[in-house]
Structures are given as structure tokens and as C-alpha cells.
Design an enzyme around this catalytic site. Structure first.
Site, PDB file in Angstrom:
ATOM      1  N   ASP A 120      -0.173  -7.836  11.410  1.00 37.43           N
ATOM      2  CA  ASP A 120      -0.435  -6.820  10.382  1.00 37.43           C
ATOM      3  C   ASP A 120       0.404  -7.156   9.162  1.00 37.43           C
ATOM      4  O   ASP A 120       1.588  -7.449   9.262  1.00 37.43           O
ATOM      5  CB  ASP A 120      -0.087  -5.429  10.904  1.00 37.43           C
ATOM      6  CG  ASP A 120      -0.620  -4.333   9.976  1.00 37.43           C
ATOM      7  OD1 ASP A 120      -1.491  -3.564  10.407  1.00 37.43           O
ATOM      8  OD2 ASP A 120      -0.170  -4.260   8.809  1.00 37.43           O
ATOM      9  N   ASP A 173      -9.352  -5.066  13.015  1.00 34.10           N
ATOM     10  CA  ASP A 173      -9.388  -3.675  12.564  1.00 34.10           C
ATOM     11  C   ASP A 173      -8.797  -3.575  11.161  1.00 34.10           C
ATOM     12  O   ASP A 173      -7.747  -2.987  10.946  1.00 34.10           O
ATOM     13  CB  ASP A 173      -8.592  -2.820  13.571  1.00 34.10           C
ATOM     14  CG  ASP A 173      -8.815  -1.329  13.347  1.00 34.10           C
ATOM     15  OD1 ASP A 173      -9.720  -0.974  12.575  1.00 34.10           O
ATOM     16  OD2 ASP A 173      -8.073  -0.527  13.945  1.00 34.10           O
ATOM     17  N   HIS A 230     -10.755   4.344  18.939  1.00 39.59           N
ATOM     18  CA  HIS A 230     -10.043   3.222  19.546  1.00 39.59           C
ATOM     19  C   HIS A 230     -10.571   2.849  20.931  1.00 39.59           C
ATOM     20  O   HIS A 230     -10.574   1.680  21.289  1.00 39.59           O
ATOM     21  CB  HIS A 230      -8.536   3.492  19.551  1.00 39.59           C
ATOM     22  CG  HIS A 230      -7.969   3.449  18.163  1.00 39.59           C
ATOM     23  ND1 HIS A 230      -7.674   4.579  17.439  1.00 39.59           N
ATOM     24  CD2 HIS A 230      -7.695   2.397  17.351  1.00 39.59           C
ATOM     25  CE1 HIS A 230      -7.233   4.228  16.242  1.00 39.59           C
ATOM     26  NE2 HIS A 230      -7.226   2.921  16.152  1.00 39.59           N
ATOM     27  N   ASP A 272      -0.975   0.376  13.620  1.00 38.79           N
ATOM     28  CA  ASP A 272      -0.649   1.684  14.193  1.00 38.79           C
ATOM     29  C   ASP A 272      -0.471   1.627  15.715  1.00 38.79           C
ATOM     30  O   ASP A 272      -0.041   2.603  16.329  1.00 38.79           O
ATOM     31  CB  ASP A 272      -1.731   2.715  13.822  1.00 38.79           C
ATOM     32  CG  ASP A 272      -3.124   2.235  14.180  1.00 38.79           C
ATOM     33  OD1 ASP A 272      -3.254   1.411  15.102  1.00 38.79           O
ATOM     34  OD2 ASP A 272      -4.092   2.680  13.526  1.00 38.79           O
ATOM     35  N   ASP A 298      -0.120 -12.156   6.241  1.00 36.24           N
ATOM     36  CA  ASP A 298      -1.527 -12.025   5.880  1.00 36.24           C
ATOM     37  C   ASP A 298      -2.363 -12.663   6.986  1.00 36.24           C
ATOM     38  O   ASP A 298      -2.134 -13.808   7.377  1.00 36.24           O
ATOM     39  CB  ASP A 298      -1.784 -12.735   4.561  1.00 36.24           C
ATOM     40  CG  ASP A 298      -3.218 -12.562   4.108  1.00 36.24           C
ATOM     41  OD1 ASP A 298      -3.460 -11.668   3.296  1.00 36.24           O
ATOM     42  OD2 ASP A 298      -4.104 -13.308   4.588  1.00 36.24           O
ATOM     43  N   ALA A 299      -3.332 -11.900   7.496  1.00 39.51           N
ATOM     44  CA  ALA A 299      -4.089 -12.357   8.663  1.00 39.51           C
ATOM     45  C   ALA A 299      -4.842 -13.654   8.391  1.00 39.51           C
ATOM     46  O   ALA A 299      -4.945 -14.520   9.263  1.00 39.51           O
ATOM     47  CB  ALA A 299      -5.069 -11.272   9.099  1.00 39.51           C
ATOM     48  N   GLN A 342       0.824  -1.196   0.000  1.00 36.51           N
ATOM     49  CA  GLN A 342       0.000   0.000   0.000  1.00 36.51           C
ATOM     50  C   GLN A 342       0.863   1.253   0.000  1.00 36.51           C
ATOM     51  O   GLN A 342       2.069   1.195   0.173  1.00 36.51           O
ATOM     52  CB  GLN A 342      -0.912   0.007   1.227  1.00 36.51           C
ATOM     53  CG  GLN A 342      -0.150  -0.130   2.546  1.00 36.51           C
ATOM     54  CD  GLN A 342      -1.021  -0.713   3.635  1.00 36.51           C
ATOM     55  OE1 GLN A 342      -2.229  -0.718   3.546  1.00 36.51           O
ATOM     56  NE2 GLN A 342      -0.402  -1.211   4.672  1.00 36.51           N
TER      57      GLN A 342
END
Ligand SMILES: Cc1cc2nc3c(=O)[nH]c(=O)nc-3n(C[C@H](O)[C@H](O)[C@H](O)COP(=O)(O)OP(=O)(O)OC[C@H]3O[C@@H](n4cnc5c(N)ncnc54)[C@H](O)[C@@H]3O)c2cc1C
Lengths: 509, 529
Positions: free
Chosen positions: A319, A371, A275, A299, A353-354, A245
Site C-alpha cells: 500500500d 483493491d 470484503h 485497511d 507504489d504498487a 491523500q
């Protein structure tokens, strides 16, 4: 007599030199716009800038060469070309924005525009020298002309990053300078209409050009939302293109904003709402949570909230993009925002990759925070499928809970309830809720568990949004956010992606 | 509030941007990638032609021998295993799989042949039972099977490159004149009638397995003409429709409109009536390695009974059974097995060669040669406009069948991918075509593949890392007009203690037929003791 004629020729001279200045400034601005755009869109700013500027200078050479073919009516040509420069340059950014979906031709278009502007600008200077050659001594002429040319360049190169881009953005900048170009052209024509036999024609052209450029300037916002991914409202302080990305961080005053592929992820001014709402209603309701899983959320902001619970022993953060977790682990300002959560000894970070990760996961977790970015394409849509939630069900401990960010129930009402339906199809009990985050609007979450959850009476100290009283309200949905649906999202139907796309498209319209 | 307003547009842009980045990087003019040209059992197959296997060096005994380890042989073995362990399966290849072989590299596994299974029809209990065993069917909702979500083809399934645009789905519509779209609709309506048609014998007109289809003369008449004739008779003239139907024939049988029995072609449209609780009946099951995944499930219980690299060169009648002679390429010696029964899971052209008494074996079956190419590409393919990359990606008007994306069924994001390009070598003079196909150079195939792929992906050659060409000399049996009567004869063929199982005797070579013929043969074999 002599005096007046010399003052007349003086005025003449200064006006023309002013226009050299403007042409030089505008010309450089157009190239900076093209260069910025190219490095936004194509990455690798060093290459982009140097090839663009190089092409531009070369094209100016072509222009200078071509100037020999202009024999008569030099002033007329000078004005017309200046009009043309204004139009081509002024519209170039808008043009590129709209057309960059035509991948195959994009670079062709980009460089053609650079060549055209360069050539036109390159024509101007020699023409002007020839116009002025009888009015000034040669040494004087060369000295003045080039001085103005180079001052214009300096002016442009300082103005562009310091004032124009932050204040006007790319599109407006180029429209603005296009208009400026046209204005100066008109001024020259007007002052010397006596020497121009086609002044009326030129004036009309200038008028039309100006009208077009000004409307471009006014409508630039529309154009931006229509097709750009890149002009951020605030100054950009960090950009990086990872294999997955494009990461962009902007800052205005104290407000940091993170964009992934142009999507706002958070604004530091109000992210606490998001959050806190994401983590606390679920986590506080659990008896003795020890093991936590965070999917997405590189993040570290969800982790920051999770760390407010003393019972927690281990947090696993999965992530995809190491560039994101690295940024939030090392950048001073961002570390400040997430309270240095990513450095916690309780945390382990997995960059994978989740979906792949949870399929091979053998552990169980007491609380799972999901998330992910919104389901705006098929690849993301996979992370909202029944297959995915079935797997979540497997790795959720019997008394645990999972919370899922589920897009906006106001804008994408159906999508939100499809996610809810999909989660319940996996056998979990769902409790949908929502909260208001000013930078996002109404935002929705789905809390799910294997047994009925009761809301907690106490929350960690120092929360700014979630409290015993405020939580209750979150679980009630007004009619404009309600929708009944029996549709659920699977790998083989991806109804969510299709619905989501329609709903947001309608909203943008 | 810039908010998340226009993000999906942006996501599109981002992906375009990354495509652009990709193409920038690949500007290097030198194009280098590895390439290979191969096919099934090249050397051992040759020896079968020359029959130079030397003298017998070893003798063993078993009750039943299965010859051939494709779907049919493995299905027979799976069935036998539930009743006896006293059998051997002999397979010429280094691995079982036959036409459903697969391969793999560091990026992904991929198919070399068969690559999908339609939603199973409910009147095939043995298949349903196997799919339950393999966890393809995970449960039932209101008596309808729930299929494993991971094995259903993910959305988006298929797209067609037509008029310089990727449209969704394979039935041409983008830029297709109204008149043609009408004809296509009319054709599908007609196919739907056949789908629900019941013959006077009370059986479905078009059924999988073929053996259970109605013998109603009115329906069987369709096997006396070609589909080309059928379309003309019914006034179907649209070039778009004809391309589409032709594509379907080529895809399923490797035949042209002028070769295919109308019955066989209609079978493709009218026989898939499977139902699932979580998928519509036009969806399919697939895996990165294609049907090789099913092979792995089929052979799970029978691995100890399999002998690889074992080429059978004779099946001779003995007083109390048979002597099966095979060459064991692992130990480099010829072996004789004395056995009571034999299941022939090999195609008819092999049977003809190895059976001592081959008078019953059909000589009129033709097999279309196929070229399958696996391409490893880095980064995202540069794309034309329209639908994003799907599982199946077809170019309108091409002689080839387009490509399947092996990574489609993978969950994670990967920047490299393997795509499998399918190309049946069409033409009616099959023997000559086969010869030509087998003698073509790797460069010839490379050009064939790339020329086709360059239409939608102009820079594919620059993105290429590896290209493997695989040639099937005898790919798929051709269902030409009249094939049904052979099929009936072949399926009912009785030879003392020899049982036939290969899918080619059905005349329609698909997984379900091979599977059905395999367990039928095994069942009869067990019964005959
Ligand atoms: C390119 C291609 C794509 C296809 N795609 C599909 C698809 O998507 N879906 C589908 O359902 N079907 C597809 N098919 C059809 C496929 O043929 C069948 O699905 C099925 O795999 C046939 O199995 P079988 O066991 O009947 O025959 P085969 O697979 O031909 O099995 C015969 C076996 O016998 C072995 N053998 C041959 N001679 C000897 C010998 N002398 N001694 C020992 N062993 C021997 C062979 O090595 C082979 O393993 C495709 C076929 C091809 C070629």
C-alpha cells in the site's frame, strides 16, 4: 408616565442587548466556520485558526475605528449593518465552497471575507454604545454590553463543535446564523419603526435577505454534493493529510467510515459484504493457496478475510501510504474491525507504489487481491492498464487467481466492462461478478485466472455474506449491468479514466 | 447514502488542497536553488579550433574507424558489429549520444536534447529491426507492430496554455474564433492530402527517411519557397494557425516561418505514417531520459569498440587507406590510427575542419543554437485551470517551446519532478546568434526560462530546487529553401572509402535520419571491401 417611559426604554435596551448577543454569537460562528474550512482545505489547523481569529479580531478593530464616521441615523445604520453581517457571514461558507477551485484567489477570498465580517461586527458595538449612551448610565452600559458580547462568544464556541457541526454541517450552520442575524435586525427595526424614517426599505431588505438565506439553508445539500469534499455526514473522529491523500475517519454509533480524499472506502456496518465478496469467491476456489499478495487495501480488511484460510503461509500487502497502514495497525477501534489483521506474523507490509513494486517483483503468488481506489484520475488509471495486468499475469502462479475491485457496474457500466476487457487482453480468463453493499450500491469485481476456475463447495466458517448458494448469483448480470465493449485501457490511451468520469458525472446529475 | 457519488470532483479538490498546502509551505521569501550552465564538450571542442594536440605518441591499426558517437555513429557501429569486430568508434564526449544526450539527478533522468521518436514508418525495415531488438516492438497483431506500452507516451500527452487556460492538445482551440479554427482545419486537410500523395515516380511525396521521398518536380517545387510564402500564397492568415505552424518549425528545426523550406515544414506534418496495433499514428515513443534511452540500446553491443574523450583532429589520405589522428584526453596523448575506411558520423562543420580533402564538404549548412534547461521542482506545480500536467506543456505565443515532464513516463507517484524546457534561439544571422548564445550569462537564461514558466505557474520560482542550463551551439541543421538539392548531393556523395553518416546531410536532423544514414554508410562500407 415616568414609569411607562422607563419600561419602554427598558424593552428598548434589552432588545438591543439581545442583538449584541446575537451579533457576537454569529460573528464568532462565522470565524469558526472560516477557520474550520481553512484547516480542512489548507491543512495545519493551528495556523489556520490562529490566523483567522487574529485577522478577525484585527478587522473588528478596524470596524470600531470606522464607527466614528457614522454621525446620524445610528439606529438605521445599526440595522443595515446587521443585515449585511447576516448576508456576508451567512453566505461565506457557501461562497468559499464553490469558489475554492479558484486556487489562486482562494486565500485572498477567505481573508477578505474574514476582514469584511470582522469589520462589520466591529462597527456594531460602538454604534450600539452610542445609541444607548443616553438611555443608560455609562458604567451600566459598558458592563452590560460587554457581558452580552462575551456570553455570546462562549455560547458560540460551545455550540459550534458540540451541536452545530454534527447536526447541521458547516454550510447550514452559516446559513442558519445568517438568517438569525437578519431576523434580529428585522425585529429591532420593527420595534423601533417609529424612530426610523426608512423602515419600509429596511423591512424589504430584511425580507429579501431572509429569503435568500433560507433558500441557501434548504439547498445546502445540493451545494454540498456539488462542490465540497469535506462535510461528512457523521462526526469526524480522525483526520490526517499524508503526502498522498487526506484520510478522514467518521463515527456514528458503531459505524466507522473511512474516507480517502473524500471517497468512502468502507462503512464498518456493511464492509463485511464487500470484503467477503472480494476475497472468498476467488480464494476458496484455489486448491492449496500459500502465498498471497494484496495491492491497496491498507485497511487490513481483505487480509482479515484471507487469514481465515489455514493453508496460507505468507501475505504481502503493498500500500502506497504508510499513514493508512499505520492507522489500521495502531488504532484500537480499527484494530477491532480488522481483527488485528495487520499484526499477523504471516503478513509483511510494503509501503510503495504498487506499479513500481510489481515491475520489480520476482516472486509468484497464488492469489492476488487488487483493491485500489476507482480510476478517477490518470495516476490511478495507470493501475488499471494492460501493462499493469500483463505484469500481474507474470507474477500469478499457474494455478492462481487474481481479483480486482472494478467500480460499480451499475453506475459505471462501460468502465466495468472496459476493465474486464483489459484483463482478458492480458491473456487471463475473466469471471466478472458483483454484489450489493448498502453503503456503496451495486459493486463489481473481476476474478481472473490462467485456467478455468470452479466455484468451491465450502467456505470458511462464520461468513455473513458469502456461502455456496449466494456465490452463484453473484456471477449473473442483469441486462442493466451488461455492456459489450472492445475498448481496453492502456497507458497511452487511458480510455477508462475518461469513460469513468463521464459515467459518474452523468450519475451525479 | 453519501457513497462514492462525487468522488472525482473530490479528488480534484483534494489535489487542489494539496496544492494549497504546498503553496503555504513555500511562502518563505528566500529563494535558493542550485544552478549550472554547461554544454557539450566545451574544452575539447575549443582545442579543435586551436588544433594544439602535440606530436603523435602512439600508433595503432584497425580496419574501419567511425568518427562521432551520436545516433548516426552508433547506428553504423551496430551494423558493422554484425559483420566485423575490427573497427573503432571515436567520440569526443565522455559519453556517446551526441544530440541525444541525457542527464540525471536523484529525482529522475532527463533529456538534454532529443526526446522522442514518432511511431516508426513501416518502410524502414532496419529501424523496425532495431526496435524489435530493443523490445520497443513487442510483437505483431495482423502484421501491425505492437509497441511496448511503457514506451508509448502516456495519456495525457500534450496541452497548450492559451487564454489563461490549459487546453487539451497543442492545436489552438480554446477561445479561438471560429474563422481561425476553420483555417486550422483547412490547413490540416491540406497536410493530409500531402500525407497520402504519391509522386509520378511512384514514391511517397513525403517520406522518412528523406532519401526515399519522391523526386517529382511538382513536389520538389515546395523546396523553392519558405513556409511563410506558402501560407500567404494559400491565403492562410490566421495568427493562431501561423503561431502553430511556427511552433512546429521551431520545435523540429529551430527555425522561423521565414527561414524554413515549405517542403521541410510540410514534411513534419505529412511524413509520419507509422502504424501500430495499440496506438494511433500521431502518438509517439518517449522515455524519461528522452532519446538517450535509444542511445543506450544502440550502443549495447559495441561498447568495447568505443573510445571516449577522443577528439579526431585530422583524417589524412594514405596510399592504402587513411591515417586518423586523434587526441586521447583520458591518457593525454595524441594517437594515429592507420585504417582502410572511415565513416564520418560527425556534422559537416566538423568534417570541413578535419578532412584533409574537404572540397566536397558543404559550407552552406546552418545550425540553430538551442538552450535546454532542466528544472527540478518540488511538490506539485501551482497550476492554472484546465487540463492536468501532460508530457508536453506549451505556452501559446511564447518564443520558447514549453517543457516536457520527465516524470511523465514513470509509473510511481513522486512529489518532486524534473521538467525539461526547450528554447531554440531563433534568427537568420546564425553565426552572430551563436556567439551571443554562447556568451549569455546564467542569469540571462534563468530569466528567460522563468518569465515564460511563470505565466502558467506563477510561483514556480519558489518550488525550484535545481536548474541546469545546457547550450547547444550547433543544435539542429536548418532546412532552408533549397536544402533538398544539397541533401540529394550530400547523400549521394561518393568519396573513396569515406562514408558519410551524420543526420545533417539529410537536411532534416531527426533520429530516423541519423539512424538510416548510419547503417547506410556502414552497409556501403562493408560492401566496398
Ligand atoms: C535540443 C535538441 C532537441 C532535439 N529533439 C529531437 C527529437 O525530439 N527527436 C529527434 O528525432 N531528433 C531531435 N533532435 C535532433 C537530433 O540532432 C537527432 O535526432 C540526432 O540525435 C542526431 O544524431 P547524429 O548522430 O546525426 O548527430 P550528432 O548527435 O551531432 O552526433 C555527432 C557526434 O560526433 C561527435 N563529435 C563531433 N566532433 C567530433 C570529433 N572531432 N571527434 C570525435 N567526435 C566528434 C559529437 O560529440 C557527437 O556525439 C534534437 C536536437 C537537439 C539539439
Amino acid at each position: 408616565m415616568k414609569d411607562s417611559s422607563s419600561s419602554e426604554s427598558n424593552k428598548f435596551q434589552w432588545l438591543l442587548l439581545l442583538s449584541v448577543f446575537v451579533v457576537a454569537t454569529c460573528g464568532l460562528i462565522y470565524e469558526l466556520v472560516a477557520g474550520t474550512l481553512a484547516s480542512y482545505l489548507l491543512g495545519d489547523s493551528v495556523t489556520q485558526f490562529s490566523t483567522i481569529i487574529g485577522t478577525y479580531l484585527f478587522a473588528m478593530g478596524i470596524g470600531s475605528y470606522l464607527s466614528r464616521y457614522f454621525k446620524n441615523n445610528l439606529l438605521y445604520w445599526f440595522v443595515s449593518i446587521e443585515l449585511l453581517v447576516g448576508m456576508v457571514g451567512g453566505f461565506s461558507a457557501g461562497f468559499l465552497f464553490i469558489l475554492f477551485e479558484q486556487i489562486v484567489y482562494f486565500r485572498l477570498l477567505l481573508y477578505s471575507l474574514v476582514v469584511i465580517t470582522g469589520t462589520l461586527v466591529g462597527l456594531e458595538l460602538p454604534l450600539l454604545m452610542r445609541i444607548l449612551k443616553d438611555k443608560l448610565e455609562f458604567t451600566e452600559l459598558v458592563s452590560r454590553l460587554f457581558t452580552f458580547d462575551y456570553i455570546g462568544a462562549l455560547f458560540a464556541s460551545l455550540l459550534f463543535p458540540l451541536i452545530l457541526i454534527p447536526q447541521l454541517g458547516l454550510l447550514r450552520t452559516s446559513f442558519f446564523f445568517g438568517a438569525l442575524n437578519v431576523l434580529v435586525a428585522w425585529l429591532v427595526a420593527y420595534r423601533f419603526k417609529a424612530q426610523l424614517n426608512s423602515f419600509a426599505k429596511l423591512q424589504w431588505s430584511a425580507f429579501v435577505c431572509l429569503a435568500l438565506l433560507v433558500s441557501g439553508f434548504i439547498l445546502a445539500d445540493k451545494l454540498t454534493t456539488l462542490s465540497e469534499s469535506l462535510t461528512y455526514p457523521d462526526p469526524v473522529v480522525y483526520t490526517k493529510s499524508s503526502p498522498y491523500q487526506r484520510i478522514v475517519l467518521t463515527k456514528k454509533g458503531d459505524d466507522f467510515r473511512l474516507f480517502l480524499n473524500g471517497n468512502l472506502q468502507f462503512s464498518s456496518a456493511d464492509e463485511y459484504r464487500y470484503h467477503e465478496a472480494l476475497v472468498h469467491p476467488g480464494l476458496a476456489a484455489l486448491k492449496n493457496p500459500k502465498k498471497i499478495l494484496v495491492l491497496g487495501g491498507g485497511d487490513g480488511l481483505a487480509v482479515r478475510e484471507i487469514l481465515k484460510y489455514q493453508t496460507i503461509e505468507k501475505i504481502t500487502l503493498v500500500d502506497l501510504d504508510p499513514a493508512v497502514t499505520e492507522l489500521f495497525r495502531s488504532n484500537q477501534s480499527l484494530k477491532h474491525i480488522n481483527n488485528n489483521a495487520l499484526a499477523s506474523p504471516k503478513l509483511s507490509i510494503v509501503n510503495q507504489d504498487a506499479f513500481v513494486w510489481i515491475r520489480s517483483c520476482a516472486e509468484q503468488f497464488d492469489f492476488i487481491v487488487i483493491d485500489f481506489p476507482d480510476p478517477s484520475n490518470f495516476a490511478l488509471g495507470k493501475l488499471y492498464t494492460l501493462a499493469f495486468y500483463n505484469q500481474i499475469n507474470k507474477i500469478l502462479s499457474p494455478d492462481g487467481a487474481v481479483v480486482i475491485q472494478s467500480t460499480s457496474p451499475f453506475v459505471a457500466r462501460k468502465s466495468f466492462w472496459i476493465i474486464n476487457e483489459t484483463v482478458s487482453k492480458s491473456g487471463l480468463l475473466t469471471k466478472p461478478y458483483h454484489c450489493y453493499v448498502p453503503s456503496f450500491g451495486e459493486w463489481g469485481f473481476i476474478l481472473a485466472s490462467k485456467h478455468e476456475l470452479t466455484q468451491s463447495n465450502s467456505y470458511p466458517q462464520g461468513l455473513k455474506f458469502i456461502s455456496k448458494n449466494s456465490v452463484e448469483e453473484l456471477f449473473s448480470f442483469p441486462p442493466d449491468m451488461m455492456e459489450k465493449t472492445s475498448l481496453y485501457n492502456t497507458l497511452n490511451n487511458q480510455v477508462l479514466v475518461n469513460t469513468f468520469e463521464k459515467e459518474w458525472a452523468a450519475y451525479i446529475k | 447514502m453519501i457513497s462514492r457519488r462525487d468522488f472525482f470532483k473530490k479528488t480534484i479538490h483534494a489535489s487542489i488542497a494539496s496544492t494549497l498546502m504546498g503553496s503555504l509551505h513555500s511562502c518563505t521569501p528566500s529563494i535558493s536553488y542550485t544552478q549550472t550552465l554547461s554544454g557539450p564538450n566545451a574544452t575539447l571542442g575549443h582545442r579543435l579550433r586551436s588544433m594544439d594536440f602535440g606530436s603523435i605518441q602512439k600508433k595503432i591499426e584497425t580496419e574501419i574507424v567511425i568518427i562521432g558517437g551520436g545516433v548516426a555513429g552508433l547506428s553504423a557501429a551496430r551494423f558493422l558489429k554484425k559483420n566485423t569486430d575490427n573497427f573503432l568508434l571515436l567520440e569526443i564526449g565522455e559519453e556517446t549520444g551526441g544530440n541525444a544526450l541525457g542527464g540525471s539527478n536523484s529525482i529522475s533522468s532527463y533529456p538534454l536534447g532529443a526526446h522522442y521518436l514518432p511511431i516508426p514508418n513501416q518502410n524502414d525495415p532496419e529501424l523496425i529491426n532495431f526496435l524489435e531488438e530493443a523490445n520497443v516492438i513487442t510483437g505483431y497483431e495482423n502484421n501491425t507492430p505492437v509497441l511496448n506500452e511503457y514506451y508509448l507516451c502516456f495519456d495525457p500527452k500534450e496541452r497548450l496554455f492559451i487564454n489563461n487556460y490549459w487546453q487539451e492538445g497543442l492545436v489552438p482551440h480554446e477561445g479561438v474564433p471560429l474563422k481561425d479554427r476553420d483555417e486550422i482545419r483547412r490547413f490540416h486537410e491540406e497536410m493530409n492530402i500531402y500525407k497520402n500523395y504519391i509522386g509520378i515516380d511512384g514514391k511517397e511525396a513525403f517520406c522518412i527517411p528523406v532519401a526515399r521521398s519522391s523526386k517529382d518536380e511538382a513536389i520538389l517545387k515546395l523546396d523553392t519557397i519558405t513556409i511563410d510564402q506558402y501560407l500567404s500564397d494559400k491565403g492562410f492568415t490566421s495568427p493562431y494557425l501561423r503561431w502553430y505552424v511556427g511552433y512546429c518549425c521551431a520545435d523540429d528545426y529551430g527555425t522561423t516561418l521565414k527561414e524554413t523550406s515549405a517542403w521541410a515544414c510540410i514534411h513534419y506534418f505529412a511524413s509520419r505514417k507509422g502504424k501500430a496495433a495499440n496506438a494511433s499514428s500521431d502518438q509517439i515513443l518517449t522515455w524519461p531520459e528522452g532519446n538517450h534511452w535509444l542511445i543506450k540500446q544502440l550502443r549495447k553491443t559495441v561498447i568495447p569498440n568505443i573510445r571516449h574523450q577522443s577528439v579526431v583532429f585530422a583524417v589524412n589520405k594514405k596510399t592504402n587507406g587513411f591515417s586518423v589522428l586523434y587526441f586521447d584526453a583520458v591518457n593525454n596523448m595524441s594517437v594515429e590510427i592507420t585504417t582502410k575506411k572511415v565513416i564520418m558520423a560527425t556534422p559537416e562543420y566538423i568534417n570541413k575542419r578535419i578532412l584533409e580533402d574537404s572540397s566536397n564538404i558543404s559550407t552552406n549548412l546552418d545550425y540553430s543554437p538551442w538552450m535546454v534547461s532542466n528544472l527540478t521542482v518540488n511538490g506539485s506545480l501551482t497550476e492554472k485551470r484546465g487540463e492536468t500536467l501532460c508530457w508536453d506543456n506549451v505556452v501559446y505565443g511564447s518564443q520558447s517551446l514549453g517543457y516536457v515532464n520527465a516524470a511523465h513516463q514513470q509509473l510511481g507517484a513522486s512529489d518532486k519532478k524534473v521538467i525539461t524546457f526547450y528554447h531554440p534561439v531563433l534568427g537568420s544571422d546564425t553565426a552572430a546568434i551563436r556567439k551571443r548564445t554562447q556568451s549569455r550569462s546564467i542569469d540571462f537564461w534563468k530569466t528567460t526560462v522563468l518569465n515564460d514558466l511563470k505565466k502558467p505557474h506563477p510561483t514556480i520560482e519558489e518550488e525550484l530546487e535545481e536548474m541546469n542550463i545546457w547550450i547547444w551551439g550547433h543544435g539542429i541543421v536548418k532546412p532552408k529553401p533549397g536544402f533538398l538539392s544539397h541533401s540529394t548531393i550530400n547523400l549521394e556523395r561518393k568519396m573513396n572509402n569515406i562514408f558519410f553518416a551524420n543526420s545533417d546531410i539529410s537536411g532534416i536532423s531527426i533520429f530516423e535520419e541519423a539512424f538510416y544514414n548510419g547503417y547506410q554508410a556502414a552497409q556501403q562500407c562493408i560492401k566496398s571491401f
